[in-house]
Design a protein around this motif. Structure first.
Motif, mmCIF file in Angstrom:
data_model
loop_
_atom_site.group_PDB
_atom_site.id
_atom_site.type_symbol
_atom_site.label_atom_id
_atom_site.label_comp_id
_atom_site.label_asym_id
_atom_site.label_seq_id
_atom_site.Cartn_x
_atom_site.Cartn_y
_atom_site.Cartn_z
ATOM 1 N N PHE A 141 -12.633 -28.711 -5.847
ATOM 2 C CA PHE A 141 -12.218 -27.595 -4.997
ATOM 3 C C PHE A 141 -13.162 -26.412 -5.129
ATOM 4 O O PHE A 141 -13.411 -25.702 -4.166
ATOM 5 C CB PHE A 141 -10.788 -27.174 -5.350
ATOM 6 C CG PHE A 141 -10.267 -26.047 -4.511
ATOM 7 C CD1 PHE A 141 -9.880 -26.282 -3.200
ATOM 8 C CD2 PHE A 141 -10.178 -24.773 -5.008
ATOM 9 C CE1 PHE A 141 -9.403 -25.256 -2.415
ATOM 10 C CE2 PHE A 141 -9.703 -23.738 -4.232
ATOM 11 C CZ PHE A 141 -9.318 -23.983 -2.937
ATOM 12 N N LYS A 142 -13.734 -26.227 -6.312
ATOM 13 C CA LYS A 142 -14.647 -25.095 -6.536
ATOM 14 C C LYS A 142 -15.935 -25.254 -5.734
ATOM 15 O O LYS A 142 -16.596 -24.281 -5.412
ATOM 16 C CB LYS A 142 -14.965 -24.959 -8.015
ATOM 17 C CG LYS A 142 -13.755 -24.583 -8.842
ATOM 18 C CD LYS A 142 -14.080 -24.502 -10.302
ATOM 19 C CE LYS A 142 -12.830 -24.164 -11.098
ATOM 20 N NZ LYS A 142 -13.106 -24.118 -12.527
ATOM 21 N N LYS A 143 -16.297 -26.474 -5.411
ATOM 22 C CA LYS A 143 -17.524 -26.713 -4.647
ATOM 23 C C LYS A 143 -17.299 -26.610 -3.144
ATOM 24 O O LYS A 143 -18.247 -26.653 -2.372
ATOM 25 C CB LYS A 143 -18.087 -28.093 -4.982
ATOM 26 C CG LYS A 143 -18.570 -28.195 -6.411
ATOM 27 C CD LYS A 143 -19.204 -29.529 -6.690
ATOM 28 C CE LYS A 143 -19.700 -29.590 -8.116
ATOM 29 N NZ LYS A 143 -20.333 -30.861 -8.415
ATOM 30 N N LEU A 144 -16.057 -26.451 -2.739
ATOM 31 C CA LEU A 144 -15.743 -26.379 -1.318
ATOM 32 C C LEU A 144 -16.421 -25.184 -0.652
ATOM 33 O O LEU A 144 -16.918 -25.289 0.463
ATOM 34 C CB LEU A 144 -14.230 -26.309 -1.119
ATOM 35 C CG LEU A 144 -13.726 -26.398 0.306
ATOM 36 C CD1 LEU A 144 -14.190 -27.701 0.956
ATOM 37 C CD2 LEU A 144 -12.220 -26.302 0.348
ATOM 38 N N GLU A 145 -16.490 -24.058 -1.358
ATOM 39 C CA GLU A 145 -17.161 -22.874 -0.809
ATOM 40 C C GLU A 145 -18.641 -23.156 -0.577
ATOM 41 O O GLU A 145 -19.219 -22.725 0.417
ATOM 42 C CB GLU A 145 -17.005 -21.701 -1.758
ATOM 43 C CG GLU A 145 -17.647 -20.428 -1.255
ATOM 44 C CD GLU A 145 -17.498 -19.269 -2.199
ATOM 45 O OE1 GLU A 145 -18.098 -18.222 -1.921
ATOM 46 O OE2 GLU A 145 -16.787 -19.397 -3.214
ATOM 47 N N LEU A 146 -19.271 -23.908 -1.481
ATOM 48 C CA LEU A 146 -20.679 -24.252 -1.304
ATOM 49 C C LEU A 146 -20.878 -25.152 -0.096
ATOM 50 O O LEU A 146 -21.843 -25.001 0.649
ATOM 51 C CB LEU A 146 -21.209 -24.944 -2.570
ATOM 52 C CG LEU A 146 -21.199 -24.095 -3.842
ATOM 53 C CD1 LEU A 146 -21.591 -24.950 -5.044
ATOM 54 C CD2 LEU A 146 -22.109 -22.902 -3.707
ATOM 55 N N VAL A 147 -19.972 -26.088 0.111
ATOM 56 C CA VAL A 147 -20.061 -26.995 1.254
ATOM 57 C C VAL A 147 -19.930 -26.207 2.557
ATOM 58 O O VAL A 147 -20.670 -26.441 3.514
ATOM 59 C CB VAL A 147 -18.985 -28.095 1.162
ATOM 60 C CG1 VAL A 147 -18.928 -28.912 2.433
ATOM 61 C CG2 VAL A 147 -19.254 -28.994 -0.029
ATOM 62 N N VAL A 148 -19.019 -25.259 2.580
ATOM 63 C CA VAL A 148 -18.819 -24.434 3.774
ATOM 64 C C VAL A 148 -20.070 -23.613 4.067
ATOM 65 O O VAL A 148 -20.420 -23.379 5.221
ATOM 66 C CB VAL A 148 -17.582 -23.521 3.603
ATOM 67 C CG1 VAL A 148 -17.493 -22.493 4.707
ATOM 68 C CG2 VAL A 148 -16.320 -24.364 3.556
ATOM 69 N N PHE A 175 -25.908 -31.320 -1.110
ATOM 70 C CA PHE A 175 -25.506 -32.085 -2.285
ATOM 71 C C PHE A 175 -26.060 -33.494 -2.155
ATOM 72 O O PHE A 175 -26.188 -34.032 -1.066
ATOM 73 C CB PHE A 175 -23.976 -32.163 -2.384
ATOM 74 C CG PHE A 175 -23.337 -30.884 -2.825
ATOM 75 C CD1 PHE A 175 -23.082 -30.662 -4.158
ATOM 76 C CD2 PHE A 175 -22.993 -29.913 -1.913
ATOM 77 C CE1 PHE A 175 -22.496 -29.490 -4.581
ATOM 78 C CE2 PHE A 175 -22.400 -28.739 -2.310
ATOM 79 C CZ PHE A 175 -22.152 -28.530 -3.657
ATOM 80 N N GLN A 176 -26.408 -34.070 -3.303
ATOM 81 C CA GLN A 176 -26.835 -35.464 -3.337
ATOM 82 C C GLN A 176 -26.175 -36.106 -4.546
ATOM 83 O O GLN A 176 -26.328 -35.626 -5.670
ATOM 84 C CB GLN A 176 -28.360 -35.563 -3.443
ATOM 85 C CG GLN A 176 -28.859 -36.988 -3.399
ATOM 86 C CD GLN A 176 -30.375 -37.062 -3.370
ATOM 87 O OE1 GLN A 176 -31.053 -36.086 -3.662
ATOM 88 N NE2 GLN A 176 -30.899 -38.206 -3.028
#
Length: 46
Positions: A19-26, A31-32
């Motif tokens: 969930f913490k990486k969701l902001e980065l995805v947005v 990511f790989q």
């Protein structure tokens, strides 16, 4: 009626992993294999 329905569904919901990486995805961070890709433009091509 809807409240009872939501209560029963909430028992089966799973938490979102990462969930913490969701902001980065947005924010369009690449990511790989689940890891954040850092800019490697400073490396010379060999």
């Amino acid at each position: 009626m809807v409240f009872k329905l939501l209560q029963s569904v909430a028992k089966r919901w799973k938490r979102i992993k990462g969930f913490k990486k969701l902001e980065l995805v947005v924010n369009n961070v690449e990511f790989q294999d689940g890891e954040q890709v850092t800019d490697q433009s400073d490396r010379g091509a060999t």
